[in-house]
Scaffold this active site. Structure first.
Site, short mmCIF file in Angstrom:
data_model
loop_
_atom_site.label_atom_id
_atom_site.label_comp_id
_atom_site.label_asym_id
_atom_site.label_seq_id
_atom_site.Cartn_x
_atom_site.Cartn_y
_atom_site.Cartn_z
N ASP A 174 42.62 41.41 40.16
CA ASP A 174 41.46 42.25 39.97
C ASP A 174 41.33 43.03 38.60
OD1 ASP A 174 41.10 41.44 42.55
OD2 ASP A 174 42.59 42.73 43.34
N HIS A 178 36.78 36.34 41.72
CA HIS A 178 36.17 36.91 40.30
C HIS A 178 34.95 37.39 40.71
CE1 HIS A 178 39.39 35.55 38.27
NE2 HIS A 178 39.24 34.22 38.19
#
Ligand code: GDP
Length: 425
Positions: free
Chosen positions: A12, A40
């Site tokens: 992340d 993503h």
């Protein structure tokens, strides 16, 4: 020319955005490991997308997007994602899938769920996407490569029969769950085969010619160094390598072809799942950072779970860059820190009465206490700034402090979620 984009932390870090940006100058973007277990986030002219399996080049018409042999291929999930982006007005991505990629089986997700239930309060915090059972089977040599789905019927039926023998023993005696039916599974896999066959290629030949003819190739990593099964916070890691080095295996490229390794480093820390997290913060400080973090808060792209939050960790990030073989850093979500008067960063770990600067193995990591240093904040919104010199002085000092700690140059600074919020140094 082969480049890799990978994460230095727990995932992340904002790799999606950097990949999307660099995809515009690429011919081929490749996912080489992991599966649909992480997401993503990409924001562009078509809207906001959470991609789990589709490579981040999917929004560029001129890019070939490849699912490499190293990926845990969840076929219905991939097709769903493809349909979703098309339904939202994106031209159909140019997608190819390695014939050697292995298939995430319907029972992998079930076993992931059942095992977490069995472990109860000792669970890993899995996303239950079937990743650990998938990679266990791959390396136990009872996985299925994509080509098998549309090859010889007799061979596939025989293999299913052999493999479900052990699966059904586990379902019956360990988990007390319904058994797998061979015919049903066969039909399901044939269905998968029909879905995926139009995209399947001989990726070894494809990559050989691509590299030889000088194509611009981007390897897209998922998660980050600290989730790598060898170098991460084992066993609270993922099950496939998150390192650029593995990109050569998971995509089928010679190791010496990777010329640039862009490691994405987050300006503060966040993590999902269980495991040691030395610079973690709690309570109101954590809630505030979580609320302001990322784009609309730090919540998992796959599960929606609140992420664990922490200050920037120099020890973990330097190590994270080192094991990737980083040539340059993209430093992200810096804008988020604009609210703080002072910004704590973790510069060392106190373990058993000693301060260390090198990332240790898991036992020591679990006993480590953060040694914090406070840097002055810049107290303003830096989104929209385009030039490095225009950043507030304290902000530049923060970047330069981190750069020194990382021991690799920060060449890209991301100061907002959108594609245009980027500063090149
Ligand atoms: P990935 O798995 O590394 O691609 O990370 P994510 O896609 O989950 O990205 C984390 C979040 O940060 C997403 O919501 C992004 O839109 C957001 N993001 C990426 N870069 C920046 C940035 O520079 N500033 C802010 N505020 N958000 C960012």
């Amino acid at each position: 020319m082969v480049k890799a984009i990978v994460g230095a932390n727990w995932g992340d870090e904002g790799k999606g955005k950097i990949t999307d940006m660099l995809a515009a100058d690429s011919d081929i973007v490749i996912r080489f490991q992991g599966g649909a277990n992480a997401g993503h986030t990409i924001i562009n002219e078509y809207g906001k997308f959470a991609l789990h399996l589709l490579p981040s080049g999917s929004f560029n018409r001129n890019v070939v997007n490849m699912i490499g042999n190293g990926v845990a291929l969840d076929i219905p999930e991939l097709i769903k994602e493809l349909d979703d982006v098309v339904a939202r007005g994106v031209p159909k991505p140019n997608l190819v899938v390695s014939e050697r990629a292995q298939v995430l089986m319907p029972y992998h997700k079930l076993f992931d769920k059942y095992e977490e239930e069995r472990l109860s309060d000792r669970q890993f915090g899995s996303t239950k996407s079937g990743i650990a059972p998938f990679f266990s089977d791959k390396f136990s040599k009872i996985g299925f490569q994509v080509w098998e789905l549309f090859d010889d019927e007799k061979r596939l039926r025989e293999k299913i029969k052999n493999i479900i023998e052990i699966k059904n023993l586990m379902l019956e005696h360990i988990y007390h769950k319904p058994l797998i039916d061979a015919d049903e599974l066969y039909n399901e896999l044939r269905g998968y085969g029909e879905m995926i066959e139009p995209y399947v290629i001989d990726s070894v030949q494809f990559m050989h010619h691509a590299v030889k003819s000088g194509k611009r190739i981007l390897l897209e990593g998922q998660l980050g160094s600290l989730k790598d099964p060898d170098f991460g916070i084992y066993p609270m890691t993922t099950s496939s390598s998150t390192l650029a080095g593995y990109g050569t295996v998971g995509a089928g490229i010679a190791p010496y072809e990777i010329k640039e390794i862009i490691t994405v480093v987050k300006a503060y820390s966040s993590a999902v799942g269980a495991g040691a997290f030395v610079s973690e913060i709690f309570g109101a400080d954590a809630d505030e950072l979580r609320k302001r973090g990322g784009d609309g808060g730090e919540f998992g792209a796959t599960t929606g779970r609140p992420r664990r939050m922490g200050w920037f960790d120099c020890v973990a990030s330097r190590y994270g860059c080192r094991v990737q073989g980083t040539t340059q850093v993209a430093f992200t979500v810096l804008d988020v820190l604009g609210y703080l008067d002072e910004i704590p960063v973790c510069v060392g770990y106190e373990v058993d009465g000693e301060v260390i600067r090198d990332f240790p193995t898991t036992g020591k990591l679990e006993r480590a206490k953060p040694v914090l240093k406070k840097l002055p904040g810049w107290k303003c919104d830096i989104r929209g700034i385009k030039k490095y010199e225009d950043l507030p002085e304290n902000c530049r000092n923060y970047i330069e402090f981190v750069e020194k700690e990382l021991e690799v140059p920060i060449k890209i600074v991301s100061n907002g979620p959108s594609r245009k919020d980027i500063i090149l140094r």
